[in-house]
Design an enzyme around this catalytic site. Structure first.
Site, PDB file in Angstrom:
ATOM      1  NE  ARG A  19      -1.815   1.574   3.691  1.00  0.00           N
ATOM      2  CZ  ARG A  19      -1.441   2.808   4.025  1.00  0.00           C
ATOM      3  NH1 ARG A  19      -1.820   3.835   3.285  1.00  0.00           N
ATOM      4  NH2 ARG A  19      -0.677   3.012   5.086  1.00  0.00           N
ATOM      5  CD  GLN A  20       3.949   3.532  -3.164  1.00  0.00           C
ATOM      6  OE1 GLN A  20       3.619   3.104  -4.257  1.00  0.00           O
ATOM      7  NE2 GLN A  20       5.026   4.282  -2.965  1.00  0.00           N
ATOM      8  CB  SER A  21      -0.576   7.466   1.766  1.00  0.00           C
ATOM      9  OG  SER A  21      -0.138   6.671   2.850  1.00  0.00           O
ATOM     10  CB  SER A  22      -1.066  10.158  -2.158  1.00  0.00           C
ATOM     11  OG  SER A  22       0.341  10.257  -2.299  1.00  0.00           O
ATOM     12  CD  GLN A  25       2.977   8.445  -0.358  1.00  0.00           C
ATOM     13  OE1 GLN A  25       2.618   7.285  -0.194  1.00  0.00           O
ATOM     14  NE2 GLN A  25       3.096   9.314   0.642  1.00  0.00           N
TER      15      GLN A  25
END
Length: 695
Positions: A19-22, A25
């Site tokens: 997972r990455q937040s945005s 990213q």
């Protein structure tokens, strides 16, 4: 071998959660993705033969306020009891909120699955590992809120100084010194200014859009690309025009924090939605006169007021702006009984407007307050308005001529800039074609096609500009003398079918604040209390139409005249009398003739004139024929009181009793006239008009 990785756990499946937040990213932080996907090889080295990757949450925050299908998938896998370990780069990747974190840890403990990150292996069934995981979760959540708070406060502080840079709308750009300035492209500037000027002229966002579409004028827009926004020209849509007119940046104001993120519960989870507009009082920063704008702040405020007034169904029971339609008083009438604004409905194939107060009926199922036809009411209010503005007609006509000239100039300037832009694109295409290597035939062919398309577009725009200039020469503006002569006939211009109803509505809304309406059922009258803009009030009382009465019904006065004269005078004399009285047929407004009088008599079932039927009275002309003298002699006898005469209505022919013609005194006068011993007195035309009331 780590003792926590038992054979039972190794026999089951390992899940690698990525997972990455945005989205930013995901695009620019590729190294983080590689590290997370590298956990697959680490899982295999620890002894897991079956490894599955869940990466559905790339670009999604873990704060629990956005939907995460990947996390839901992870929870479902753990609940199945077939997962022996959950791998993540760091424990905070799993969740940034306590609800999701503790839920997942509880499930891992129930199915005997471990959590593996870069610091070690944690068994949720062991109290020390559970405590350590809890501390990591708390620190992660605290870190997230702390970083967000610091970042937002730094942005707000910079925004309060007007220095925070953000994406600007088309027509504005950031300079090298960090200042907001206008786009140097003059065509862009002229297009934005034209939008605001047309809004002040037309008074409606949709009408501005319709005008741009009808004139085939494009508006600039920013096309978002990874390399950066690029300027494009395209046909406008409603959203584009509305966004330009409502953006305070175009008024020279620095505005920040105009929208907010809202959170609501959906299926038991908090969900965030962005882009919600906030009222101006809740904006984070508003600095007026911060940079050069396209309009003054006062003009921007007037436009916002006008747009708010156009929101007919959302305005809080206030008078609405002129929006066109057949009803002249739409949005101005207020019910005297309940205080609500009157609604407009259209009936019949001719779409006749009707004003009704249906608010109580629609909201509470109660009885309708009042209702009446709009034709008589619109005409009566129009008459009052024309009387109020009759003294300023010439000035209004001259100002209208100046505005027409200004609109022509703005439209021609827009076309000229568009032609100049097309010529530049044609020259650019030519330079690109000349710079290509002739041996590159495929490239040269494509560049030549683009050059030809640019030349064709330039020719079309130049032809359009020539036609516009030719139209200006063929249709010249009226002179001051002509405008002054036309201004004297304002009622005819106002009532002309070609006059724009929206323009008349806007004139009314300048002069009139609102009209309080009521109906006197006992007297069958419509009562209108007009509140003028200057504070003056006036009351109108109009006769309410009966059932079946329409705009082409003959007036009561005309019917009464025909009723009194029917059977006593021929139809042509009745028609002449009606015309002398200034009466016209209803609806079209024609003059009267014998055929129209006959149609009215037939409809009203009135008797016709029969010359063979004995009559007790004769007209002045018939009396002259019977006495064999001139009509002037008969008039003289009437003036001298020798013959009695009466009129049924004003301007009707005089009636003389037949028996009076046989009197001895009249015979002597007639004999003297025939013998030439006496001559009737001469009367001037003015004296005859005064004595006989004829024209």
């Amino acid at each position: 071998m780590n003792p926590k990785l038992t054979s039972n756990r190794l026999a089951r499946r390992a899940i690698v959660y990525v997972r990455q937040s945005s989205p930013d990213q995901v695009v620019h932080h590729q190294e983080s993705q590689r590290l997370q996907y590298g956990l697959v090889e680490q899982a295999r080295q620890l002894g897991f033969a079956n490894v599955r990757v869940i990466d559905d949450d790339l670009g999604r925050s873990g704060d629990g306020q956005v939907e995460r299908p990947g996390f839901e998938h992870l929870v479902a896998e753990v609940c199945s009891g077939e997962v022996g370990a959950v791998f993540c780069l760091e424990a905070s990747r799993l969740a940034r909120n306590g609800r999701d974190w503790h839920h997942l840890m509880e499930l891992c403990g129930m199915v005997d699955a471990v959590v593996v990150d870069g610091d070690g292996i944690y068994d949720p069934t062991i109290i020390n590992d559970r405590l350590l995981l809890g501390l990591k979760e708390t620190m992660s959540e605290y870190e997230l809120h702390l970083l967000r708070q610091r970042s937002l406060e730094a942005r707000r502080q910079k925004a309060r100084r007007g220095e925070l840079e953000f994406n600007l709308p088309v027509g504005l750009c950031w300079s090298a010194q960090g200042k907001i300035e206008k786009d140097p492209d003059q065509r862009v500037q002229q297009a934005i200014e034209l939008v605001f000027s047309k809004m002040m002229e037309l008074g409606s966002v949709r009408q501005v859009l319709v005008w741009f579409r009808k004139q085939n004028i494009s508006l600039p827009a920013l096309s978002r690309h990874p390399e950066g926004p690029t300027l494009i020209w395209k046909a406008p849509v409603y959203r584009t025009v509305w966004a330009i007119l409502t953006n305070p940046l175009y008024a020279g104001a620095y505005a920040y924090g105009r929208r907010e993120v809202r959170t609501q519960m959906v299926d038991g989870r908090a969900r965030k939605s962005k882009g919600h507009r906030k009222p101006r009082a809740a904006w984070s920063v508003l600095i007026r006169d911060h940079h050069p704008g396209y309009v003054e702040w006062e003009q921007y405020e007037r436009i916002q007021t006008l747009i708010a007034a156009n929101m007919h169904m959302k305005s809080n029971e206030e008078a609405k702006a002129g929006r066109g339609g057949r009803a002249l008083l739409s949005g101005l009438l207020r019910c005297r009984r309940c205080g609500h604004m009157l609604h407009v409905s259209y009936i019949g194939k001719h779409l006749i407007p009707r004003y009704n107060c249906d608010e109580v009926n629609l909201r509470h199922g109660g009885a309708r307050c009042l209702g009446f036809s709009g034709l008589w009411v619109d005409q009566a209010v129009s008459k009052e308005v024309l009387e109020a503005i009759s003294g300023n007609v010439v000035e209004a006509a001259l100002e209208a001529a100046e505005q027409m000239e200004q609109r022509r100039h703005e439209l021609r300037q827009s076309l000229a800039l568009e032609v100049e832009q097309a010529r530049y694109e044609a020259r650019l295409a030519a330079r690109r074609y000349e710079a290509v290597d002739p041996d590159q035939r495929l490239v040269a062919a494509e560049l030549e096609a683009r050059w030809n398309a640019a030349l064709q577009k330039t020719c079309e725009l130049e032809e359009k500009l020539r036609e516009f200039d030719l139209g200006i020469k063929n249709v010249s503006l009226p002179s001051k003398e002509l405008l002054m002569s036309l201004a004297q006939d304002l009622p005819a211009v106002w009532n002309s079918p070609s006059t724009d109803m929206r323009l008349k509505q806007r004139i009314l809304r300048i002069l009139i604040e609102e009209i309080i309406a009521d109906v006197d059922e006992s007297r069958r009258e419509i009562i209108l209390l007009i509140h003028w803009a200057g504070g003056r009030h006036s009351e109108l009382r109009l006769k309410k139409r009966e059932v079946g009465q329409h705009q082409r019904c003959t007036s009561v006065e005309a019917v009464e005249v025909v009723r009194q004269m029917a059977g006593r005078f021929p139809d042509e004399l009745i028609a002449a009398t009606l015309n002398r009285l200034g009466m016209r047929t209803e609806g079209i407004g024609n003059t009267w003739d014998k055929d129209r009088v006959y149609s009215l008599r037939h409809h009203q079932k009135l008797p016709g004139f029969d010359p063979q039927r004995p009559r007790s009275h004769v007209t002045l002309k018939e009396a002259a024929q019977r006495l064999q003298v001139s009509e002037g002699s008969v008039r003289h006898m009437i003036v001298e009181k020798k013959l009695p005469a009466t009129q049924v209505v004003e301007y009707a022919p005089w009636e003389i009793p037949v028996e009076a013609l046989d009197s001895e005194e009249v015979r002597k006068i007639v004999t003297a006239i025939k013998n030439g011993s006496t001559r009737p007195q001469k009367h001037t035309v003015e004296e005859q008009q005064r004595m006989f009331s004829i024209t």
